[in-house]
Motif scaffolding. Structure first.
Motif, short mmCIF file in Angstrom:
data_model
loop_
_atom_site.label_atom_id
_atom_site.label_comp_id
_atom_site.label_asym_id
_atom_site.label_seq_id
_atom_site.Cartn_x
_atom_site.Cartn_y
_atom_site.Cartn_z
N MET A 140 0.82 -1.21 0.00
CA MET A 140 0.00 0.00 0.00
C MET A 140 0.86 1.26 0.00
SD MET A 140 -3.48 -0.55 0.20
CE MET A 140 -3.09 -1.17 -1.38
N LYS A 141 2.16 1.07 0.05
CA LYS A 141 3.08 2.23 0.05
C LYS A 141 2.86 3.12 -1.16
CE LYS A 141 6.41 2.03 3.38
NZ LYS A 141 6.68 3.09 4.30
N THR A 142 2.53 2.51 -2.31
CA THR A 142 2.36 3.34 -3.50
C THR A 142 1.17 4.28 -3.32
OG1 THR A 142 1.15 1.50 -4.48
CG2 THR A 142 3.39 1.82 -5.24
N ILE A 143 0.13 3.80 -2.65
CA ILE A 143 -1.05 4.65 -2.41
C ILE A 143 -0.69 5.80 -1.47
CG2 ILE A 143 -3.40 4.74 -1.48
CD1 ILE A 143 -3.61 2.92 -3.71
N SER A 144 -0.02 5.48 -0.36
CA SER A 144 0.30 6.55 0.59
C SER A 144 1.27 7.55 -0.04
CB SER A 144 0.83 5.99 1.91
OG SER A 144 1.92 5.14 1.67
N GLU A 145 2.19 7.06 -0.86
CA GLU A 145 3.12 7.99 -1.54
C GLU A 145 2.34 8.92 -2.46
OE1 GLU A 145 6.18 8.57 -0.80
OE2 GLU A 145 5.99 6.97 0.71
N LYS A 146 1.34 8.37 -3.14
CA LYS A 146 0.52 9.21 -4.04
C LYS A 146 -0.25 10.26 -3.26
CE LYS A 146 -0.13 6.11 -7.95
NZ LYS A 146 -0.97 5.04 -8.50
N ILE A 147 -0.80 9.84 -2.12
CA ILE A 147 -1.56 10.81 -1.31
C ILE A 147 -0.62 11.90 -0.79
CG2 ILE A 147 -2.94 11.14 0.80
CD1 ILE A 147 -4.03 8.28 0.39
N ARG A 148 0.56 11.48 -0.30
CA ARG A 148 1.52 12.48 0.21
C ARG A 148 1.91 13.48 -0.87
NH1 ARG A 148 3.79 8.01 3.00
NH2 ARG A 148 3.49 8.23 5.24
N ALA A 149 2.18 12.96 -2.07
CA ALA A 149 2.59 13.84 -3.17
C ALA A 149 1.44 14.79 -3.54
CB ALA A 149 3.00 13.00 -4.38
N MET A 150 0.23 14.24 -3.55
CA MET A 150 -0.93 15.04 -3.94
C MET A 150 -1.19 16.17 -2.94
SD MET A 150 -4.75 13.62 -4.66
CE MET A 150 -4.10 12.08 -5.26
N ILE A 151 -1.14 15.86 -1.65
CA ILE A 151 -1.45 16.92 -0.66
C ILE A 151 -0.29 17.91 -0.55
CG2 ILE A 151 -3.15 15.56 0.61
CD1 ILE A 151 -1.05 15.09 2.80
N PHE A 199 -4.57 18.81 5.64
CA PHE A 199 -3.22 18.34 5.35
C PHE A 199 -2.75 17.33 6.41
CE2 PHE A 199 1.45 18.85 5.50
CZ PHE A 199 1.75 18.55 4.19
N HIS A 200 -2.91 17.70 7.67
CA HIS A 200 -2.39 16.82 8.73
C HIS A 200 -3.21 15.56 8.91
CE1 HIS A 200 1.03 19.18 9.91
NE2 HIS A 200 0.30 20.25 9.67
N TYR A 201 -4.51 15.66 8.68
CA TYR A 201 -5.33 14.44 8.80
C TYR A 201 -4.89 13.44 7.72
CZ TYR A 201 -9.39 12.01 10.77
OH TYR A 201 -10.20 11.13 11.46
N ASN A 202 -4.63 13.96 6.55
CA ASN A 202 -4.20 13.06 5.47
C ASN A 202 -2.81 12.49 5.70
OD1 ASN A 202 -6.08 12.54 3.06
ND2 ASN A 202 -6.50 14.66 3.67
N LEU A 203 -1.92 13.29 6.29
CA LEU A 203 -0.60 12.75 6.64
C LEU A 203 -0.76 11.58 7.60
CD1 LEU A 203 1.97 15.63 7.31
CD2 LEU A 203 1.80 14.09 5.33
N HIS A 204 -1.66 11.76 8.56
CA HIS A 204 -1.89 10.66 9.52
C HIS A 204 -2.44 9.42 8.81
CE1 HIS A 204 -2.60 8.47 13.12
NE2 HIS A 204 -3.88 8.36 12.84
N LEU A 205 -3.39 9.63 7.91
CA LEU A 205 -3.95 8.48 7.19
C LEU A 205 -2.87 7.76 6.38
CD1 LEU A 205 -7.48 9.59 5.94
CD2 LEU A 205 -6.87 8.24 7.94
N CYS A 206 -1.94 8.52 5.82
CA CYS A 206 -0.83 7.90 5.07
C CYS A 206 -0.02 7.00 6.00
CB CYS A 206 0.09 8.97 4.48
SG CYS A 206 -0.67 9.82 3.09
N ARG A 207 0.19 7.49 7.21
CA ARG A 207 0.94 6.70 8.17
C ARG A 207 0.18 5.41 8.53
NH1 ARG A 207 1.11 5.73 13.06
NH2 ARG A 207 3.01 4.64 13.62
N VAL A 208 -1.12 5.54 8.70
CA VAL A 208 -1.94 4.36 8.99
C VAL A 208 -1.83 3.36 7.84
CG1 VAL A 208 -4.31 3.53 9.33
CG2 VAL A 208 -3.58 5.63 10.46
N ILE A 209 -1.95 3.86 6.62
CA ILE A 209 -1.86 2.98 5.45
C ILE A 209 -0.50 2.28 5.42
CG2 ILE A 209 -1.78 2.95 2.90
CD1 ILE A 209 -3.80 5.34 2.99
N ASP A 210 0.55 3.01 5.75
CA ASP A 210 1.90 2.44 5.74
C ASP A 210 2.07 1.27 6.72
OD1 ASP A 210 2.87 4.10 3.81
OD2 ASP A 210 3.78 5.53 5.20
#
Ligand code: NI
Length: 149
Positions: free
Chosen positions: A1-12, A94-105
């Protein structure tokens, strides 16, 4: 799922400076009474983040996989997003999404097939829920960054 969280991080990360350049006056303008302002769309994305946060974490434990649907217009209305400070809203988003990326990771591979009922016709996998979250985010970010009609 790293590819998804990387995409979200790049997008935000790409969206944040653009969002901050939008003035609060523009952010609360509604093209017509029935459409969301940019503030309200961003608020809707925070609602999506919070609902999906529940799905990611509960889905990972395979508990409560029947998730409540939510009336997105009512959620936006009830919280009066249009009256909120634009920059606070951008920060929260921004920060909520960063947290979700961490959860996904940190989700283990083996939970990704756990079933989730998110009000679609059939159960979907947790993996689908996460991919769908990205698609939804992408769609609305594009809309927010469009110039006002
Ligand atoms: Ni939406």
């Amino acid at each position: 799922m790293k590819t998804i969280s990387e995409k979200i991080r790049a997008m935000i990360a790409a969206a944040k400076p653009k969002l901050l350049k939008i003035s609060p006056e523009i952010a609360c303008k509604k093209a017509n009474p029935d459409t969301w302002s940019k503030k309200e769309i961003l608020g809707h994305l925070i609602d999506s983040a919070s609902n999906n946060h529940q799905r990611f974490v509960r889905g990972a434990q395979n508990v409560a996989w029947d998730f409540p649907t939510y009336n997105q217009n009512r959620w936006v209305e009830v919280q009066c997003y249009n009256e909120m400070n634009w920059f606070d809203l951008v920060d929260l988003f921004f920060h909520y999404n960063l947290h979700l990326c961490r959860v996904i990771d940190v989700l283990p591979q083996e939970v990704l097939n756990n079933p989730c009922n998110i009000g679609k016709e059939n159960h979907v996998s947790l993996k689908f829920v996460i991919e769908d979250y990205l698609r939804h985010l992408e769609h609305h970010i594009e809309k927010i960054l469009e110039p006002l009609a």
